[in-house]
Design a protein around this motif. Structure first.
Motif, PDB file in Angstrom:
ATOM      1  N   SER A 336       0.819  -1.209   0.000  1.00 57.94           N
ATOM      2  CA  SER A 336       0.000   0.000   0.000  1.00 57.94           C
ATOM      3  C   SER A 336       0.848   1.252   0.000  1.00 57.94           C
ATOM      4  CB  SER A 336      -0.895   0.000   1.223  1.00 57.94           C
ATOM      5  OG  SER A 336      -0.104   0.049   2.381  1.00 57.94           O
ATOM      6  N   ARG A 337       2.042   1.194   0.561  1.00 60.11           N
ATOM      7  CA  ARG A 337       2.745   2.455   0.752  1.00 60.11           C
ATOM      8  C   ARG A 337       3.406   2.961  -0.514  1.00 60.11           C
ATOM      9  NH1 ARG A 337       3.407   4.423   6.039  1.00 60.11           N
ATOM     10  NH2 ARG A 337       1.660   3.574   7.167  1.00 60.11           N
ATOM     11  N   LEU A 338       3.602   2.092  -1.513  1.00 62.65           N
ATOM     12  CA  LEU A 338       4.288   2.612  -2.685  1.00 62.65           C
ATOM     13  C   LEU A 338       3.304   3.302  -3.601  1.00 62.65           C
ATOM     14  CD1 LEU A 338       7.000  -0.005  -3.520  1.00 62.65           C
ATOM     15  CD2 LEU A 338       7.218   2.242  -2.504  1.00 62.65           C
ATOM     16  N   GLY A 339       2.882   4.483  -3.192  1.00 65.75           N
ATOM     17  CA  GLY A 339       2.051   5.248  -4.090  1.00 65.75           C
ATOM     18  C   GLY A 339       0.595   5.237  -3.705  1.00 65.75           C
ATOM     19  N   TYR A 340       0.188   4.357  -2.812  1.00 64.04           N
ATOM     20  CA  TYR A 340      -1.209   4.409  -2.390  1.00 64.04           C
ATOM     21  C   TYR A 340      -1.261   4.880  -0.963  1.00 64.04           C
ATOM     22  CZ  TYR A 340      -2.295   1.825  -6.527  1.00 64.04           C
ATOM     23  OH  TYR A 340      -2.422   1.462  -7.822  1.00 64.04           O
ATOM     24  N   GLU A 341      -2.274   5.701  -0.648  1.00 66.49           N
ATOM     25  CA  GLU A 341      -2.452   6.093   0.738  1.00 66.49           C
ATOM     26  C   GLU A 341      -3.526   5.192   1.295  1.00 66.49           C
ATOM     27  OE1 GLU A 341      -0.979   8.636   2.695  1.00 66.49           O
ATOM     28  OE2 GLU A 341       0.433   8.175   1.116  1.00 66.49           O
ATOM     29  N   GLU A 342      -3.287   4.641   2.482  1.00 65.41           N
ATOM     30  CA  GLU A 342      -4.218   3.624   2.948  1.00 65.41           C
ATOM     31  C   GLU A 342      -5.604   4.179   3.301  1.00 65.41           C
ATOM     32  OE1 GLU A 342      -1.353   5.133   5.811  1.00 65.41           O
ATOM     33  OE2 GLU A 342      -1.280   4.192   3.864  1.00 65.41           O
ATOM     34  N   HIS A 343      -5.708   5.500   3.571  1.00 64.27           N
ATOM     35  CA  HIS A 343      -7.010   6.014   4.014  1.00 64.27           C
ATOM     36  C   HIS A 343      -8.026   6.023   2.891  1.00 64.27           C
ATOM     37  CE1 HIS A 343      -4.682   7.246   7.348  1.00 64.27           C
ATOM     38  NE2 HIS A 343      -3.930   8.008   6.578  1.00 64.27           N
ATOM     39  N   ILE A 344      -7.547   6.177   1.678  1.00 69.17           N
ATOM     40  CA  ILE A 344      -8.487   6.337   0.583  1.00 69.17           C
ATOM     41  C   ILE A 344      -8.315   5.122  -0.298  1.00 69.17           C
ATOM     42  CG2 ILE A 344      -9.109   7.730  -1.403  1.00 69.17           C
ATOM     43  CD1 ILE A 344      -8.020  10.112   0.142  1.00 69.17           C
ATOM     44  N   PRO A 345      -9.265   4.192  -0.247  1.00 71.93           N
ATOM     45  CA  PRO A 345      -9.049   2.913  -0.899  1.00 71.93           C
ATOM     46  C   PRO A 345      -8.898   3.095  -2.406  1.00 71.93           C
ATOM     47  CG  PRO A 345     -11.314   3.139  -0.066  1.00 71.93           C
ATOM     48  CD  PRO A 345     -10.567   4.332   0.386  1.00 71.93           C
ATOM     49  N   GLY A 346      -7.849   2.466  -2.943  1.00 69.39           N
ATOM     50  CA  GLY A 346      -7.772   2.312  -4.370  1.00 69.39           C
ATOM     51  C   GLY A 346      -7.323   3.497  -5.180  1.00 69.39           C
ATOM     52  N   THR A 348      -4.664   7.265  -5.425  1.00 65.59           N
ATOM     53  CA  THR A 348      -3.714   8.151  -4.758  1.00 65.59           C
ATOM     54  C   THR A 348      -4.436   9.450  -4.433  1.00 65.59           C
ATOM     55  OG1 THR A 348      -3.069   8.972  -6.885  1.00 65.59           O
ATOM     56  CG2 THR A 348      -1.734   7.224  -5.978  1.00 65.59           C
ATOM     57  N   ARG A 349      -3.855  10.220  -3.530  1.00 64.08           N
ATOM     58  CA  ARG A 349      -4.486  11.489  -3.169  1.00 64.08           C
ATOM     59  C   ARG A 349      -4.039  12.566  -4.144  1.00 64.08           C
ATOM     60  NH1 ARG A 349      -3.987  12.038   3.373  1.00 64.08           N
ATOM     61  NH2 ARG A 349      -5.029  14.001   2.991  1.00 64.08           N
ATOM     62  N   ASP A 350      -4.976  13.414  -4.538  1.00 62.49           N
ATOM     63  CA  ASP A 350      -4.595  14.527  -5.395  1.00 62.49           C
ATOM     64  C   ASP A 350      -4.169  15.667  -4.480  1.00 62.49           C
ATOM     65  OD1 ASP A 350      -4.357  16.694  -7.006  1.00 62.49           O
ATOM     66  OD2 ASP A 350      -6.164  16.295  -8.183  1.00 62.49           O
ATOM     67  N   TRP A 351      -2.884  15.696  -4.183  1.00 63.54           N
ATOM     68  CA  TRP A 351      -2.400  16.641  -3.157  1.00 63.54           C
ATOM     69  C   TRP A 351      -2.696  18.079  -3.530  1.00 63.54           C
ATOM     70  CZ3 TRP A 351      -1.723  14.809   1.320  1.00 63.54           C
ATOM     71  CH2 TRP A 351      -1.261  13.496   1.494  1.00 63.54           C
ATOM     72  N   ASN A 352      -2.457  18.403  -4.797  1.00 61.00           N
ATOM     73  CA  ASN A 352      -2.638  19.800  -5.166  1.00 61.00           C
ATOM     74  C   ASN A 352      -4.085  20.214  -4.958  1.00 61.00           C
ATOM     75  OD1 ASN A 352      -1.365  22.247  -6.405  1.00 61.00           O
ATOM     76  ND2 ASN A 352      -3.139  21.973  -7.726  1.00 61.00           N
ATOM     77  N   GLU A 353      -5.005  19.367  -5.406  1.00 57.85           N
ATOM     78  CA  GLU A 353      -6.427  19.691  -5.259  1.00 57.85           C
ATOM     79  C   GLU A 353      -6.769  19.871  -3.773  1.00 57.85           C
ATOM     80  OE1 GLU A 353     -10.045  20.830  -6.325  1.00 57.85           O
ATOM     81  OE2 GLU A 353      -8.315  20.610  -7.650  1.00 57.85           O
ATOM     82  N   GLU A 354      -6.273  18.958  -2.932  1.00 62.48           N
ATOM     83  CA  GLU A 354      -6.588  19.054  -1.497  1.00 62.48           C
ATOM     84  C   GLU A 354      -6.019  20.343  -0.895  1.00 62.48           C
ATOM     85  OE1 GLU A 354      -6.194  15.767   1.207  1.00 62.48           O
ATOM     86  OE2 GLU A 354      -6.243  14.329  -0.435  1.00 62.48           O
ATOM     87  N   LEU A 355      -4.745  20.631  -1.232  1.00 58.41           N
ATOM     88  CA  LEU A 355      -4.117  21.825  -0.658  1.00 58.41           C
ATOM     89  C   LEU A 355      -4.850  23.086  -1.085  1.00 58.41           C
ATOM     90  CD1 LEU A 355      -0.429  20.762  -1.221  1.00 58.41           C
ATOM     91  CD2 LEU A 355      -1.370  21.369   0.995  1.00 58.41           C
ATOM     92  N   GLN A 356      -5.258  23.150  -2.349  1.00 58.45           N
ATOM     93  CA  GLN A 356      -5.887  24.389  -2.838  1.00 58.45           C
ATOM     94  C   GLN A 356      -7.342  24.500  -2.378  1.00 58.45           C
ATOM     95  OE1 GLN A 356      -3.477  25.899  -3.491  1.00 58.45           O
ATOM     96  NE2 GLN A 356      -2.046  24.647  -4.630  1.00 58.45           N
TER      97      GLN A 356
END
Length: 1340
Positions: A336-346, A348-356
């Motif tokens: 799970s850790r290589l590129g997947y975040e365990e909180h959100i199944p299936g 990756t997190r869109d970091w930019n979208e979340e930050l903005q």
């Protein structure tokens, strides 16, 4: 009120910024706060197989939070897959409680077991594993999952609140063993490392299971999937029973598979249970017993010992920990850790979208702002963690590059929606600016820019999530990705700014409009530059700052490395002269790169200094006009201004000459304070000789930036009209200059010109960040403006050297700044806007100071910082050439060369390297961290120290004359253990916790087995909780004014808001708790003080580190409150711990050590350990005398404390001798009539009587032998109350029994002071404030 200058050294005046807004906005906030605290209510919870219990909830909570509570409670912690039902209706996890119909006081919520899915089954297994590991510190040692160490409970035997009541410690004094270990006693030379992490008996984990792991039979085949099998587990119990368990939709049961045969049928009995814990409890008695006691222990621990911290804290030492089998850890590492975040199944997190998106949340009222800040903070801390993991994966070679064809240093990577680049000069981008050195400095400059724009927080302007990670000698920048940027070429995307350092420049109206809003707060001037077609283009940032509109339509700015103006002291420019004062100190100096910028703190300080100057000049001119109007008598003070701009003020030439004379011979004095007004007035009337304001022609001010040591104090006192004139000046400045009569307008114009304001009608200083950028050209019509800007930059550079450095040293002399280690020293420099590259200059300044002896601690810490930073620079390049298999050998070899006295340290090359050399040649240099050379092995100690001296000379322009570690230690009085701590913390090395013999000449101190790990060093933005911070500041202000109750309420409120934004753990919450504890203590609530301070200590250990200077301070406060609560042995243990940490961090010779030793001595005196007590108190006396001067009141108090112990020992002659010393100091400093002097003289009389009585008795015995009639002598053990009183005094806590009348006077006095302060002159030290609180929230 001088209680042996009781104020704690770091007290100084509290930061006043922000109070004005806070007080103004307070009423609006008060109402809003009430909105948040809707009253809580109680619900009943009924879980299967347990009695119903009550739970206190609040209306804003989500249903999910009740889930969390149940998963943490001892009796329900083993459930994860359940729903909560009210009257048969399932509650939505994400609903707020207040939105649920029919939920009210006393409602019954049922916990209902739900069927499992694969995801739920995984979550369940992970949770059970977390419960089994809950007391195991290995995650904290390995620096994962935001775990960190805390040792307080070892010294307090568990929770302080209870133990005090349970054990009634205060009474049985006899049983306390007060003797500390040898190494803690004053004068001891050994500095052991092992006590840094005392053994915690709870950490010997009780084994519940031998093995819990995923079975090799996973995943279930299709036919079993259709029977509801989700996954298989393999378990070995403590009784050595091997079982295979099926996780199915209905729960967990035993199946009949073995290691080599698959038989998924249920065993008989199958023990089907909804929870794995229930299943294991049935098949393993040891599991049942140990799991229960483990959970009991877990819930007894203080929550602050187990809550995750917001950012990872790494420990630089760790004991040898056994590596145990752990399925979840293994799975995390590979899947799970290589590129997947365990909180959100299936996905990756869109970091930019979340930050903005979090930035776009509404912020009109307090509840909205809290939600927004909390979201911003959470996303930032998650992003920092992900970026750190990614950066390590990149350097360790686990991520594929997006341009794999290029050579390693040019590669870029994308992992988990984060873009990674290495800190090398790719494609000669920085060739003009210093190559790799510039490429290494640029990311941190850029991060400072991101931080600054983020703090201004303009709606509609976006920056990238940015984290800078230093790991294994490489610098990695991690950034969130602008949507669409990867599909197009940079040339097309950039619609504002320049991609080639100013050769081609474009601008854009929307960007100008957005950046204009940041122009005033960031002091950036709008300016025009020429593009390649010779057209002038308007910008409101530096040219490198690029504007890109993303595919999401947002306006992004990036490359903010020149947000702040260049530092001319480190930027030699042909044909430009710096001010005489800068030149005298050897500036400008050549630096590694041309990106040296001034810090934001310096810009702020410089502008504030100029503002004071501006107000004084305007005020003086206004008075002059008034004087001319009132009468033309000659005895009015004439004000001479000698710049052309002020030629209109009529003054005869002789006075002007006098003015020149008055100021010129007064060069920059020792404690030069920034101002150029030199006022000489003899009497209160206006009839004194002419008041002269030193020449303010550009040359004059600039050459002696700090003319007069007077902060214009006499000026205010001597000219009655000045205050009104100042007010008038304020009104002039605040208006826009339209409705003012021409005379006054002229005044403002003159003052503006003199201080370099960009506007002629109001004070406004801004900087053009492009001045002196190579490749940037300005249009013809801006010549004059550019000249002005150049001058402003020279002034700012001179201001740093002539004002900020001396003011730092002055603060260290009067102990309002007390750095204890490298980190706190750096913080002290940064607070004043001094970059660390000035460290050599600061040290030279200290060296030339007459009071050098009183700055020895500061000098020593500076030298350690300078040496370890040079070593870090060398270590960085050294590590880049080391391949992974040789890492521990290389690091231990480097440490041997750096610290070991063993002259010929030889590196051990790993043997396997030699075998497979040829085969690997081809695909060697593919990942960044795989150097192919063994050059590192040839480093020798003498070569390393030569390099360090050369680095100190070239980078810091500081000479270290030493060829080996032992010479350095000898010459500067350093400790090797301190050097080891500083280098490890700076480079991320983790070493084995054991005693190292640095001084052996026969074998090296370190072997490769001693290097346990190498961690990343991470820099990121710290989002702030603005409302909470305002409450905190207004609370501090109230407390300073003596309104304790109101202050306390505000600070409690701040604490709530901080918790709301940051969660439970944060540096700022720590400061808040410390202040609350101090207030509780002053207001007499000792138990509450103890409880708050305990939290502050735990939090400081967890968030800052177990031996951070702040933690040491917190330990001392806690010891005081323990003593006040009658827990004497605990108080002593805490003080001994503080002393040990202090010895390790900076050694015995430090002013703060005197405070620790006075505390220890007093407590020991209280428990009648007189001889031991004297050792500590006499040491404190020695240190106080050294650092405060023999005439200081602190020293008088030290003498008095020593005298009291001698009195208890009935050694009256020594007691008299010490008390006389103290008396003399009081008499000379305070005069005969002062109460302190009187107290001391009373005590002297008493001692004399006692001495005489003793002598009589002795004579009687000599004369009459055994049948003498002996008067019983009064030997009294000191009362606890008297000891506590002295403890309060030395710790700067002063209780004032005040009558109503006194209170009124005090408030009036405080108000008077504040008015003075608003006039910008309050120079009296904070020593005599009614109440000293030494809390400053660290502001980055």
């Amino acid at each position: 009120m001088v209680n042996g200058d009781a104020a704690l050294p770091e007290e100084g005046e509290l930061k006043q910024e922000g109070n004005c807004e806070a007080d103004g906005g307070e009423d609006s906030n008060e109402q809003e706060v009430i909105v948040i605290q809707d009253t809580g209510f109680t619900v009943k919870i009924q879980a299967p197989g347990t009695e119903p219990f009550d739970l206190q909830v609040s209306p804003q909570e989500m249903v999910q939070e009740i889930h969390q509570v149940l998963m943490d409670r001892e009796d329900t912690c083993h459930r994860t897959c359940f729903s909560l039902q009210l009257d048969g209706n399932v509650l939505d996890n994400f609903a707020e409680l207040k939105s649920i119909e029919g939920l009210q006081e006393g409602s019954l919520l049922k916990v209902v077991e739900e069927p499992y899915t694969v995801r739920e089954a995984r979550i369940h297994v992970r949770h059970i594993r977390d419960l089994l590991k809950s007391l195991d510190p290995s995650d904290a040692y390995n620096g994962v999952d935001c775990n960190s160490l805390s040792f307080l409970s070892i010294f307090t035997d568990g929770d302080l609140g209870d133990s005090g009541k349970r054990k009634k410690k205060g009474t049985e004094l006899e049983q306390i063993d007060c003797t500390p270990p040898e190494h803690i006693l004053p004068g001891s030379k050994e500095r052991p490392l092992v006590p840094l992490q005392p053994q915690n008996k709870d950490w010997k984990p009780m084994q519940c299971l031998k093995v819990l792991t995923m079975s090799g039979w996973n995943p279930p085949p299709g036919n079993r999937k259709m029977h509801g099998d989700l996954m298989y587990l393999y378990i070995v119990t403590v009784e050595e029973r091997h079982v295979s368990v099926t996780a199915s939709t209905r729960g967990f049961y035993l199946n009949q598979s073995t290691t080599y045969t698959f038989n998924p049928k249920p065993a008989n009995p199958s023990f089907l249970s909804h929870s794995l814990v229930e299943l294991l409890s049935q098949i393993s008695p040891a599991f049942k017993k140990n799991f229960t006691s483990l959970q009991k222990k877990r819930v007894q621990r203080h929550p602050f010992e187990r809550i995750a911290t917001p950012f990872q804290v790494y420990s630089w030492t760790a004991p040898q920990v056994d590596h145990a089998m752990d399925c979840v850890r293994a799975e995390d590492a590979y899947t799970s850790r290589l590129g997947y975040e365990e909180h959100i199944p299936g996905q990756t997190r869109d970091w930019n979208e979340e930050l903005q998106t979090t930035r776009e949340l509404p912020r009109k009222n307090l509840p909205e702002r809290l939600l927004r800040e909390r979201a911003i903070f959470k996303v930032h801390s998650d992003f920092a963690a992900a970026a750190t993991r990614g950066a390590m994966a990149v350097i360790d070679g686990n991520v594929m590059a997006i341009n794999p064809g290029e050579e390693t240093r040019m590669q870029m990577f994308i992992w988990n929606n984060i873009f990674f680049s290495l800190g090398f000069d790719v494609r000669d981008h920085y060739r003009e600016l210093g190559g790799d050195a510039a490429a290494h400095a640029a990311p941190t400059n850029d991060l400072n820019g991101v931080r600054a724009y983020g703090a201004v927080d303009v709606e509609g302007l976006y920056t990238l999530g940015t984290v800078v990670v230093d790991y294994r000698g490489y610098r990695v920048t991690a950034q969130s990705i602008i949507p669409g940027i990867l599909e197009r070429e940079q040339e097309q995307s950039v619609i504002y700014g320049s991609i080639d350092f100013g050769k081609t420049v474009v601008s854009h109206g929307k960007y100008l409009e957005l950046l204009d809003k940041t122009s005033r707060p960031l002091k950036v001037q709008r300016h025009k530059v020429l593009n390649e077609k010779e057209e002038s283009v308007e910008l409101c940032s530096s040219v490198e700052c690029k504007g890109i509109i993303g595919n999401d339509g947002r306006h992004y700015i990036l490359d903010l490395l020149r947000t702040f103006p260049p530092d001319l002291n480190f930027l030699p420019v042909d044909g430009e002269e710096l001010s005489a004062e800068s030149q005298r100190q050897g500036y400008p100096r050549q630096h590694r790169h041309r990106l040296a910028c001034l810090r934001q703190e310096l810009i702020e300080a410089f502008v504030e200094h100029r503002y004071l100057l501006f107000m004084k000049m305007a005020a003086l001119q206004l008075m002059q006009q008034k004087a001319n109007k009132d009468s033309n008598k000659t005895d009015m003070p004439a004000i001479s201004e000698t710049s052309e701009a002020q030629a209109d003020v009529s003054v005869d030439a002789t006075q002007t000459a006098a003015a020149e004379g008055a100021t010129d011979n007064n060069g920059p004095t020792e404690n030069s304070n920034p101002t150029t007004s030199q006022i000489s007035t003899e009497s209160e009337e206006n009839s004194s000789k002419p008041t002269t304001n030193g020449p303010v022609d550009p040359a004059g001010t600039r050459n002696n930036e700090c003319k007069s040591p007077l902060e214009g104090k006499e000026l205010e006192e001597s000219i009655p009209g000045l205050a009104q004139a100042k007010e008038l000046a304020e009104t002039l400045v605040s208006e826009d200059g339209s409705g003012i009569d021409p005379k006054s307008r002229e005044v403002v114009l003159n003052a503006c010109k003199a201080v370099g304001s960009i506007s002629n009608t109001s004070f406004d200083i801004r900087f053009n960040p492009d001045i002196f950028s190579p490749g940037v050209r300005f249009p013809e019509d801006a010549v004059e403006d550019v000249q002005k800007q150049k001058q402003l930059l020279k002034d700012a550079a001179a201001f740093l050297v002539t004002c900020q450095v001396p003011s730092l040293v002055k603060d260290c002399l009067d102990h309002s700044t007390l750095p204890m280690d490298g980190a706190t020293l750096t913080e002290a420099l940064h607070q004043r806007g001094i970059n660390v590259r000035y460290l050599g200059t600061v040290l030279e300044f200290v060296d030339k100071t007459p009071a050098k002896a009183q700055l020895e601690h500061f000098y020593r810490i500076g030298i350690i910082e300078l040496i370890t930073r040079c070593a870090k620079h060398i270590f960085r390049t050294y590590l880049q050439g080391v391949e992974l298999s040789a890492l521990s050998a290389a690091v231990s070899h480097f440490l041997n060369c750096f610290l070991s006295s063993f002259p010929d340290a030889v590196a051990h090359l790993p043997p396997d390297e030699l075998v497979s050399r040829r085969k690997n040649r081809k695909r060697r240099n593919r990942v960044p961290g795989s150097g192919d050379n063994t050059a590192w092995a040839s480093l020798t100690p003498s070569e390393l120290w030569k390099n360090i001296a050369a680095e100190a000379q070239s980078y810091y322009h500081f000479k270290i004359h030493c060829e080996s570690v032992d010479q350095v230690v000898e010459k500067y009085g350093l400790q090797k253990i301190t050097l080891l701590r500083e280098i490890s913390v700076k480079t991320g090395i983790q070493i084995l916790l054991k005693e190292y013999n640095f001084d052996s000449r026969h074998k090296p101190a370190f072997t490769e087995e001693d290097i346990l790990n190498i961690f990343p060093v991470v820099k990121h933005v710290n989002p702030k909780a603005s409302d909470a911070f305002h409450f905190f500041q207004s609370g501090q202000a109230k407390v300073q004014q003596g309104f304790l109750k109101e202050g306390c309420e505000l600070i409690n409120e701040a604490l709530n808001l901080f918790n709301n934004v940051y969660g439970a753990m944060h540096v700022e919450i720590c400061a808040c708790l410390r202040l609350l504890a101090r207030l509780n203590y002053i207001m007499g609530d000792h138990p509450e003080a103890l409880s708050n301070q305990q939290k502050a200590v735990l939090m400081s250990e967890r968030v800052l580190g177990i031996e951070h200077p702040n933690t040491i301070q917190e330990y001392m406060h806690l010891a005081l409150y323990c003593f006040a609560n009658g827990q004497l042995s605990t108080a002593l243990k805490l003080l001994y711990r503080a002393r040990y940490l202090m010895l390790m961090v900076c050694g015995e010779d430090h002013p703060e050590m005197a405070l620790i030793d006075s505390n220890i001595g007093l407590v020991l005196h209280g428990v009648m350990e007189y001889d031991l007590s004297l050792r500590f108190l006499e040491n404190a006396l020695t240190i106080n005398t050294k650092y405060h001067g023999a005439r200081s009141l602190k020293v008088a108090l030290s003498h008095h404390l020593v005298a009291r112990v001698y009195e208890s020992k009935a050694e009256f002659r020594s007691a008299l001798q010490h008390e006389k010393e103290g008396y003399t100091i009081y008499k000379n400093q305070m005069g005969e009539a002062h109460e302190k002097t009187k107290e001391s003289s009373e005590y002297l009389k008493y001692l004399t009587q006692q001495a005489v009585a003793l002598q009589r008795t002795m004579n009687e015995i000599y004369k009459n032998g055994s049948n003498a009639s002996i008067m019983p002598l009064k030997f009294t053990a000191p009362s606890m109350a008297s000891i506590l009183e002295q403890l309060n005094i030395i710790n700067g806590i002063i209780f004032i029994p005040l009558s109503q009348k006194d209170l009124e006077n005090l408030k009036a006095e405080v108000q008077r002071r504040q008015q003075l302060q608003e006039l910008g002159k309050s120079e009296e030290p904070a020593e005599d404030g009614p109440l000293e609180l030494e809390d400053k929230i660290p502001v980055d």
